[in-house]
Design a protein around this motif. Structure first.
Motif, PDB file in Angstrom:
ATOM      1  N   ILE A   1      -5.640   7.823   2.028  1.00 41.28           N
ATOM      2  CA  ILE A   1      -4.916   6.694   2.435  1.00 41.28           C
ATOM      3  C   ILE A   1      -5.327   5.303   1.271  1.00 41.28           C
ATOM      4  O   ILE A   1      -6.325   5.223   0.916  1.00 41.28           O
ATOM      5  CB  ILE A   1      -4.830   6.216   3.777  1.00 41.28           C
ATOM      6  N   ARG A   2      -4.478   4.428   1.567  1.00 42.84           N
ATOM      7  CA  ARG A   2      -4.698   3.199   0.721  1.00 42.84           C
ATOM      8  C   ARG A   2      -4.314   1.888   1.844  1.00 42.84           C
ATOM      9  O   ARG A   2      -3.430   2.141   2.639  1.00 42.84           O
ATOM     10  CB  ARG A   2      -3.652   3.128  -0.469  1.00 42.84           C
ATOM     11  N   ILE A   3      -5.186   1.020   1.717  1.00 42.37           N
ATOM     12  CA  ILE A   3      -4.994  -0.138   2.487  1.00 42.37           C
ATOM     13  C   ILE A   3      -4.284  -1.092   1.879  1.00 42.37           C
ATOM     14  O   ILE A   3      -4.576  -1.594   0.640  1.00 42.37           O
ATOM     15  CB  ILE A   3      -6.316  -0.943   3.050  1.00 42.37           C
ATOM     16  N   LEU A   4      -3.027  -1.775   2.169  1.00 38.20           N
ATOM     17  CA  LEU A   4      -2.296  -2.676   1.499  1.00 38.20           C
ATOM     18  C   LEU A   4      -2.412  -4.116   2.277  1.00 38.20           C
ATOM     19  O   LEU A   4      -2.528  -4.118   3.591  1.00 38.20           O
ATOM     20  CB  LEU A   4      -0.682  -2.313   1.562  1.00 38.20           C
ATOM     21  N   PRO A   5      -2.280  -5.312   1.745  1.00 35.56           N
ATOM     22  CA  PRO A   5      -2.323  -5.377   0.047  1.00 35.56           C
ATOM     23  C   PRO A   5      -3.508  -5.407  -0.660  1.00 35.56           C
ATOM     24  O   PRO A   5      -3.287  -5.215  -1.705  1.00 35.56           O
ATOM     25  CB  PRO A   5      -1.894  -6.966   0.103  1.00 35.56           C
ATOM     26  N   SER A   6      -4.597  -5.002   0.158  1.00 43.35           N
ATOM     27  CA  SER A   6      -5.947  -5.046  -0.980  1.00 43.35           C
ATOM     28  C   SER A   6      -5.769  -4.014  -1.679  1.00 43.35           C
ATOM     29  O   SER A   6      -6.313  -4.121  -2.984  1.00 43.35           O
ATOM     30  CB  SER A   6      -7.263  -5.040  -0.029  1.00 43.35           C
ATOM     31  N   GLY A   7      -5.568  -2.783  -1.459  1.00 44.35           N
ATOM     32  CA  GLY A   7      -5.252  -1.717  -2.359  1.00 44.35           C
ATOM     33  C   GLY A   7      -6.484  -0.761  -2.454  1.00 44.35           C
ATOM     34  O   GLY A   7      -6.558   0.233  -3.122  1.00 44.35           O
ATOM     35  N   GLN A   8      -7.481  -0.999  -1.536  1.00 44.60           N
ATOM     36  CA  GLN A   8      -8.712  -0.119  -1.251  1.00 44.60           C
ATOM     37  C   GLN A   8      -8.290   1.213  -0.734  1.00 44.60           C
ATOM     38  O   GLN A   8      -7.199   1.324  -0.109  1.00 44.60           O
ATOM     39  CB  GLN A   8      -9.593  -0.825  -0.274  1.00 44.60           C
ATOM     40  N   THR A   9      -9.134   2.221  -1.133  1.00 41.18           N
ATOM     41  CA  THR A   9      -8.665   3.738  -0.779  1.00 41.18           C
ATOM     42  C   THR A   9      -9.901   4.170   0.087  1.00 41.18           C
ATOM     43  O   THR A   9     -11.054   3.733   0.019  1.00 41.18           O
ATOM     44  CB  THR A   9      -8.372   4.466  -1.804  1.00 41.18           C
TER      45      THR A   9
END
Lengths: 296, 613
Positions: free
Chosen positions: B257-265
């Motif tokens: 998965i990815r966290i938005l808006p930061s873009g961390q995965t």
């Protein structure tokens, strides 16, 4: 029947309200709807304990079984219980018999609730009302805005679109949040059955001492019920569809002694559950009026 | 009871005269959803308020609020519940008049299907088109065209076919997946629950059967995984879970998965619910997720499939329905709530207003109550989203007024504007602090607000002279002067005043960045624009000076003769006369020029504000 959607929607509502609240509280009236609401709250925050206390506005006229049930459930949940009684009303001797059901409800329930909310400065208050219960409730928002003084203005409600809830309020104002808005009486019973949620035994049929008043069976729960001339308590197999103050709550003659029986009976029922509630019909449009003044 | 289909939420559209409430009342009655005590109350109500003589008036069952019953109209959204052996239903009953467009949109926002009522005697009317456009805009894809009052046209088949054909032609561009026309008499019950013997030519389903059987396939489960984060659950240091309701797709432990808006995965470790851990969860489920890695996640973020993330942007084109009696002002800031995220937003331009009756595109400078416009919206921060046509939960938003906290707008994102992704803030090497140090001063914006003639410019001039004498680098932005150049295209309507202040605030900000002390002398009558200006600056940089002079005193002075003109009606929208002034609640400096001289006022500012480095 799958409860995923209803349950998930209610959990979403509870989480959203708590995320935005400063000082939330859940009204706990010990009835079946409160039991379901509390169960959903515990699910919403699992593995944590729900981050708010329970509030019981105690008129001192509840059924004895309700008080016993309350203590058991609160202990099991690990949550804090706040009880509040309008002691002014109590001192003034306001009872369901002396002042009429309308005035009694206003003082011991509506006023008491407002006093309790003010005392603790709660800004978000969960209630277990459902839209299928009563006509004015059918129009109330899930997040229902209350001005200072806890008043509800049915014509000034905030539009509520999608699952987006406007939680912004100023100090002194509050939100009443109804996670069970889209549940029906039938859903409540099926869910209690499926999830094995403990309920007050008064919902199940049993032989109980009752008197017939104005066509309604009133249970003689303790010695405080003044018997009218010619009235003698008789033993009948009865149960309750809703629970409130015992002198104002009518029992129905029923032999439904298990949850399965109740579900079958509810689905065939020809009268609404609030029919046993004397306070709903004591004046025209009475629930709408009580709600505007701050009743749940 | 066995449920074959998922519950159906539908909305009924039609005006009072079309028999809408009667139809709902009849559905409830015939599906045995009205209890005996409710029926008894209804009978007594019918005699008192009813319009059907001795017969039961089913409309009274639905029009819940007393005010509505007295006026015989529906003024809000009421939700009704009924169930049959096959399905559970939630009906949103909303009023049909044009002044209740917002109520209809509210009811439609959660509905899967719309019943559009048409009076067989009248056919497709302007209001039918309006209702259809609104339900189409709100994303409803299934329509029942209920051609009612067939008893009054002798159940004419040709009339029914003509109306159905007219509607299908009109609706061809509205994106509906199914349209079912049914001939009805809501009053008598024909084709509501049982087939009417008076319309033997109609071979389709009755209304209730159709509602029971229609397949509203969930499209949400088919897309990629999306879950807005409602809250972070941390009962102890060992557990950190992210709570939310899955808005699209499905998830399993181990998924990237990815966290938005930061873009961390990261990867999903567990799907936690009360019953234990799940192997699978899908759209519509409320869950708590834990991750394999420590990642920074907070309320308002979105957890998405790592391979197919959602879009992220800070500028959109959107359709906007205005729901407040106070018009939308481009340039004014509002709170925008989209899923669990709340951000500050501005409508930068209204591309056009859509006439709900005709569908025509019209030019507009603002949006009034119940008007629908296509607008550009700019946000203070980036957010993750999907277009509304893809997902209602991830593309629908509300606007909240920042002063009244009312819900004033409902919007639907069409798409992100490309410039949002292509224009980056140019990081400058010589920054604000370096410039300020060279000037040997603390740059500030001194914002004078007050009525015309209150003494703003006089005091600002005195302050400017004193600071200049002290060797400070200063500049005055004066309302009248700026209107000669930068803002010469703007008038004095509320919309133009909002834009006037926005431009000046932005210029002041650039000047403060350049290291200057800027004095802004503008009436700036609205609290929300002064707040917008304040928020452009860092804490302490913006000094609001309220030149508080009573209207009578300003009018007595009337140095430019403007009050006299306004009183004669020769000058429209003059603040204090026919346009409002909202006094600041907590200005940094509060001056009273009818008591203190301009010099004393200036000294008060100097005493309150430090300009040295």
């Amino acid at each position: 029947m799958s409860f995923n959607k209803l349950e998930s929607e209610s959990i979403e509502i509870i989480r959203e309200a708590v995320a935005e609240a400063v000082n939330p509280v859940m009204l706990y009236s010990i009835g079946k709807d409160s039991s379901v609401m509390l169960h959903l709250a515990r699910k919403a925050f699992y593995p944590a304990t729900p981050p708010f206390p329970l509030l019981h506005v105690d008129t001192t006229w509840k059924f004895r079984d309700m008080y016993i049930h309350r203590e058991k459930v609160v202990a099991e949940s690990g949550m804090t219980l706040i009880t509040y009684t309008n002691t002014d009303g109590q001192t003034a001797g306001v009872t369901p018999f002396t002042h009429g059901s309308s005035y009694y409800t206003d003082v011991m329930k509506t006023e008491a609730l407002k006093q309790a909310l003010d005392l603790h400065s709660f800004d978000v208050v969960f209630g277990g009302a459902r839209r299928d219960e009563e006509k004015s409730r059918a129009k109330e928002r899930i997040f229902s805005f209350r001005s200072g003084g806890h008043r509800w203005d049915p014509k000034m409600q905030r539009p509520e679109l999608w699952n987006l809830y406007n939680t912004r309020i100023r100090s002194g104002e509050s939100l009443r949040v109804f996670p069970l808005s889209n549940w029906t009486e039938h859903d409540i019973w099926e869910y209690i059955h499926k999830e094995r949620i403990p309920i007050v035994p008064l919902y199940l049929a049993k032989e109980r001492p009752v008197v017939l008043r104005g066509g309604i069976w009133i249970m003689v729960d303790d010695e405080r019920l003044p018997l009218e001339p010619g009235e003698t308590p008789q033993m009948r197999v009865v149960r309750f569809r809703t629970l409130g103050c015992y002198p104002l709550t009518g029992a129905i003659e029923s032999s439904a002694a298990t949850l399965e029986d109740i579900i079958a009976e509810t689905f065939k029922a020809r009268v609404s559950e609030r029919q046993g509630r004397l306070i709903d019909s004591d004046q025209p449009g009475s629930m709408e009026k009580k709600k505007q003044e701050g009743y749940f | 009871m066995t449920t074959i289909h998922s519950p159906l939420r539908f909305i009924t559209c039609g005006s009072v005269d079309d028999g809408k409430s009667t139809l709902i009342g009849r559905l409830l009655h015939e599906s045995k959803s009205i209890f005996d005590d409710q029926l008894a109350a209804l009978e007594s109500d019918s005699r008192q308020h009813g319009t059907q003589g001795e017969d039961i008036d089913f409309a009274l069952l639905v029009d819940g609020l007393q005010a509505e019953r007295e006026q015989g109209i529906t003024i809000d959204v009421a939700y009704r519940f009924f169930a049959t052996e096959k399905r559970r239903f939630i009906v949103a009953d909303t009023p049909g008049h044009e002044q209740y467009t917002r109520n209809m949109a509210t009811g439609a926002s959660t509905a899967d299907l719309a019943i559009i009522l048409v009076d067989a005697r009248k056919g497709i009317l302007t209001q039918t088109c309006r209702h259809s456009r609104i339900v189409s805009m709100m994303g409803i894809r299934h329509i029942v065209l209920a051609i009612n009052k067939m008893d009054l046209v002798s159940f004419s088949e040709s009339l029914f076919e003509n109306i159905a054909a007219d509607f299908k032609k009109f609706a061809s561009k509205l994106g509906f997946l199914t349209i079912q026309a049914i001939p009805l008499s809501a009053l008598d019950g024909d084709n509501v629950v049982v087939s009417g013997h008076r319309s033997p030519w109609y071979h389709g389903s009755t209304l209730l059967t159709y509602l029971e059987d229609i397949d509203i396939s969930e499209t949400e489960t088919t897309g990629s995984f999306r879950m807005p984060v409602q809250s972070v659950n941390r009962p102890n240091s060992d557990f950190r879970g992210f709570c939310g309701r899955i808005a699209q797709g499905y998830i399993q432990p181990g998924d990237s998965i990815r966290i938005l808006p930061s873009g961390q995965t990261s990867r999903i470790k567990q799907i936690v619910v009360w019953q234990g851990e799940l192997e699978y969860a899908e759209s519509g489920d409320s869950v708590t997720l834990t991750f394999a890695d420590e990642v920074d996640v907070s309320r308002g973020d979105m957890i998405v499939s790592s391979a197919q993330p959602a879009q992220v942007a800070d500028q959109f084109e959107a359709r906007l329905l205005w729901m407040s009696s106070h018009p939308l002002m481009p340039g004014r800031t509002y709170l925008l709530k989209l899923h669990s995220k709340e951000v500050i937003a501005t409508v930068t331009s209204i591309k056009y207003l859509e006439d709900v009756n005709s569908g025509a595109h019209l030019a507009a400078k603002s949006l009034n109550l119940n008007e629908i416009g296509v607008v550009n919206i700019s946000l203070r921060q980036q957010i993750a989203f999907e277009p509304y046509s893809v997902n209602r939960v991830l593309g629908g938003f509300i606007l909240i007024d920042r002063l009244t906290f009312d819900t004033v707008g409902a919007g639907m994102i069409d798409f992100a504007l490309r410039r949002a992704t292509n224009i980056h803030w140019q990081a400058l090497e010589i920054n604000r602090d370096l410039r300020a140090r060279l000037n040997n001063q603390t740059p500030r914006c001194i914002w004078f607000t007050g009525l015309s003639g209150s003494g703003k410019s006089t005091i600002a001039n005195l302050l400017d002279k004193r600071l200049h004498a002290d060797g400070r680098h200063t500049y005055i932005l004066d309302g009248d002067n700026v209107r000669h150049g930068l803002n010469r295209d703007l008038g004095f309507t509320e919309a133009d005043r909002v834009e006037n202040i926005r431009r000046v605030a932005e210029v002041a900000k650039l000047m403060v960045d350049a290291g200057l002390i800027v004095m802004v002398s503008f009436i700036s009558p609205y609290a929300s624009e002064r707040r917008m200006a304040r928020e452009l600056f860092v804490e302490g940089e913006f000094i609001e000076v309220f030149v508080d002079t009573p209207l009578e005193e300003c009018e007595r002075r009337d140095a430019k003769g403007l009050y006299a003109k306004a009183r004669r009606g020769e000058l429209k929208n003059f603040t204090g006369i026919d346009s409002s002034y909202e006094p600041p609640e907590k200005p940094e400096v509060h001056l009273r020029s009818e008591i203190d001289s301009p010099e004393t006022c200036m000294e008060r500012i100097l005493a309150a504000v430090s300009f040295s480095c």
